[in-house]
Design a protein around this motif. Structure first.
Motif, PDB file in Angstrom:
ATOM      1  N   ARG A  43       0.860  -1.194   0.000  1.00  0.00           N
ATOM      2  CA  ARG A  43       0.000   0.000   0.000  1.00  0.00           C
ATOM      3  C   ARG A  43       0.888   1.234   0.000  1.00  0.00           C
ATOM      4  O   ARG A  43       1.838   1.322   0.764  1.00  0.00           O
ATOM      5  CB  ARG A  43      -0.926   0.001   1.206  1.00  0.00           C
ATOM      6  N   GLU A  44       0.531   2.162  -0.853  1.00  0.00           N
ATOM      7  CA  GLU A  44       1.342   3.359  -1.020  1.00  0.00           C
ATOM      8  C   GLU A  44       0.439   4.586  -1.060  1.00  0.00           C
ATOM      9  O   GLU A  44      -0.665   4.545  -1.609  1.00  0.00           O
ATOM     10  CB  GLU A  44       2.124   3.240  -2.323  1.00  0.00           C
ATOM     11  N   TYR A  45       0.938   5.683  -0.508  1.00  0.00           N
ATOM     12  CA  TYR A  45       0.221   6.953  -0.493  1.00  0.00           C
ATOM     13  C   TYR A  45       1.141   8.022  -1.090  1.00  0.00           C
ATOM     14  O   TYR A  45       2.321   8.081  -0.756  1.00  0.00           O
ATOM     15  CB  TYR A  45      -0.165   7.317   0.946  1.00  0.00           C
ATOM     16  N   ILE A  46       0.601   8.835  -1.982  1.00  0.00           N
ATOM     17  CA  ILE A  46       1.371   9.914  -2.603  1.00  0.00           C
ATOM     18  C   ILE A  46       0.598  11.220  -2.425  1.00  0.00           C
ATOM     19  O   ILE A  46      -0.567  11.323  -2.819  1.00  0.00           O
ATOM     20  CB  ILE A  46       1.607   9.651  -4.104  1.00  0.00           C
ATOM     21  N   PHE A  47       1.262  12.203  -1.840  1.00  0.00           N
ATOM     22  CA  PHE A  47       0.700  13.542  -1.669  1.00  0.00           C
ATOM     23  C   PHE A  47       1.406  14.454  -2.671  1.00  0.00           C
ATOM     24  O   PHE A  47       2.634  14.487  -2.724  1.00  0.00           O
ATOM     25  CB  PHE A  47       0.922  14.035  -0.238  1.00  0.00           C
ATOM     26  N   THR A  48       0.620  15.180  -3.462  1.00  0.00           N
ATOM     27  CA  THR A  48       1.192  16.074  -4.464  1.00  0.00           C
ATOM     28  C   THR A  48       0.757  17.505  -4.180  1.00  0.00           C
ATOM     29  O   THR A  48      -0.434  17.779  -4.037  1.00  0.00           O
ATOM     30  CB  THR A  48       0.722  15.675  -5.885  1.00  0.00           C
ATOM     31  N   THR A  55      -3.710   7.053  -3.745  1.00  0.00           N
ATOM     32  CA  THR A  55      -3.411   5.829  -3.009  1.00  0.00           C
ATOM     33  C   THR A  55      -3.381   4.677  -4.007  1.00  0.00           C
ATOM     34  O   THR A  55      -4.159   4.641  -4.957  1.00  0.00           O
ATOM     35  CB  THR A  55      -4.450   5.523  -1.916  1.00  0.00           C
ATOM     36  N   LYS A  56      -2.442   3.767  -3.776  1.00  0.00           N
ATOM     37  CA  LYS A  56      -2.320   2.580  -4.614  1.00  0.00           C
ATOM     38  C   LYS A  56      -2.238   1.369  -3.704  1.00  0.00           C
ATOM     39  O   LYS A  56      -1.509   1.384  -2.715  1.00  0.00           O
ATOM     40  CB  LYS A  56      -1.065   2.657  -5.474  1.00  0.00           C
ATOM     41  N   PHE A  96      -8.063  12.085   3.540  1.00  0.00           N
ATOM     42  CA  PHE A  96      -7.454  12.249   4.849  1.00  0.00           C
ATOM     43  C   PHE A  96      -7.867  11.045   5.669  1.00  0.00           C
ATOM     44  O   PHE A  96      -8.932  10.469   5.469  1.00  0.00           O
ATOM     45  CB  PHE A  96      -7.873  13.555   5.529  1.00  0.00           C
ATOM     46  N   GLY A  97      -6.991  10.629   6.535  1.00  0.00           N
ATOM     47  CA  GLY A  97      -7.355   9.497   7.358  1.00  0.00           C
ATOM     48  C   GLY A  97      -6.192   8.889   8.097  1.00  0.00           C
ATOM     49  O   GLY A  97      -5.027   9.235   7.875  1.00  0.00           O
ATOM     50  N   LYS A  98      -6.547   7.991   8.990  1.00  0.00           N
ATOM     51  CA  LYS A  98      -5.589   7.239   9.787  1.00  0.00           C
ATOM     52  C   LYS A  98      -5.996   5.784   9.727  1.00  0.00           C
ATOM     53  O   LYS A  98      -7.178   5.466   9.632  1.00  0.00           O
ATOM     54  CB  LYS A  98      -5.595   7.701  11.246  1.00  0.00           C
ATOM     55  N   SER A  99      -5.016   4.916   9.795  1.00  0.00           N
ATOM     56  CA  SER A  99      -5.297   3.492   9.773  1.00  0.00           C
ATOM     57  C   SER A  99      -4.228   2.754  10.556  1.00  0.00           C
ATOM     58  O   SER A  99      -3.064   3.129  10.517  1.00  0.00           O
ATOM     59  CB  SER A  99      -5.311   2.987   8.322  1.00  0.00           C
ATOM     60  N   VAL A 100      -4.628   1.727  11.267  1.00  0.00           N
ATOM     61  CA  VAL A 100      -3.707   0.832  11.947  1.00  0.00           C
ATOM     62  C   VAL A 100      -4.098  -0.572  11.531  1.00  0.00           C
ATOM     63  O   VAL A 100      -5.261  -0.952  11.639  1.00  0.00           O
ATOM     64  CB  VAL A 100      -3.787   0.979  13.489  1.00  0.00           C
ATOM     65  N   ASN A 129       1.095   1.528  10.587  1.00  0.00           N
ATOM     66  CA  ASN A 129       0.344   2.739  10.898  1.00  0.00           C
ATOM     67  C   ASN A 129       0.357   3.648   9.687  1.00  0.00           C
ATOM     68  O   ASN A 129       1.385   3.797   9.026  1.00  0.00           O
ATOM     69  CB  ASN A 129       0.970   3.487  12.077  1.00  0.00           C
ATOM     70  N   PHE A 130      -0.762   4.280   9.436  1.00  0.00           N
ATOM     71  CA  PHE A 130      -0.889   5.192   8.317  1.00  0.00           C
ATOM     72  C   PHE A 130      -1.636   6.427   8.788  1.00  0.00           C
ATOM     73  O   PHE A 130      -2.663   6.316   9.444  1.00  0.00           O
ATOM     74  CB  PHE A 130      -1.659   4.497   7.185  1.00  0.00           C
ATOM     75  N   ASP A 131      -1.095   7.597   8.477  1.00  0.00           N
ATOM     76  CA  ASP A 131      -1.730   8.860   8.831  1.00  0.00           C
ATOM     77  C   ASP A 131      -1.370   9.868   7.745  1.00  0.00           C
ATOM     78  O   ASP A 131      -0.196  10.225   7.592  1.00  0.00           O
ATOM     79  CB  ASP A 131      -1.237   9.331  10.197  1.00  0.00           C
TER      80      ASP A 131
END
Length: 127
Positions: free
Chosen positions: A30-35, A50-51, A78-82, A101-103
């Motif tokens: 899982r990958e997150y990209i902020f541009t 998100t991919k 936007f979000g958080k995940s565990v 953890n993802f935020d």
């Protein structure tokens, strides 16, 4: 982080794991990209991508089956995940019960702070 044209891309591969269960093995990435894209008005516009990629091998009823799936999302997020499970973190080599953890703010805020400190302003939705 990298600069690509008029954009700053902050990329976080927050999960790269192999999870085990009695009848199944799953690989999850899982990958997150902020541009942040800079404009000629001294502002920036934001987008999120998100991919997710999953592949599995499953033994059920004496038959072995394989499956894969991919998904992506582009827009505002936007979000958080565990998440946790029994397996192996392929980034660290940790095995056993592994957690992730993802935020989104952990990726977004440093870029926003950097741009704000240099006089840029976040573009408003209208105007």
């Amino acid at each position: 982080m990298k600069v690509q044209g008029d954009s700053i891309l902050a990329r976080w591969k927050w999960m790269d794991a192999r999870f085990f269960s009695p009848q199944q093995v799953n690989d999850e990435v899982r990958e997150y990209i902020f541009t942040a894209t800079l404009t000629d008005k001294g502002t920036w516009k934001e987008s999120d991508t998100t991919k997710e990629k999953s592949s599995s091998a499953r033994l059920e009823g004496g038959k072995l089956s394989f499956g894969t799936s991919t998904s992506s999302f582009k827009g505002k997020k936007f979000g958080k995940s565990v998440e946790f499970g029994v397996g192996k973190n392929r980034e660290t080599g940790e095995t056993g019960v592994v957690g992730f953890n993802f935020d989104t703010s952990a990726v977004k805020q440093p870029v926003r702070d950097y741009l704000t400190a240099r006089g840029w302003k976040k573009a408003r939705l209208f105007g």
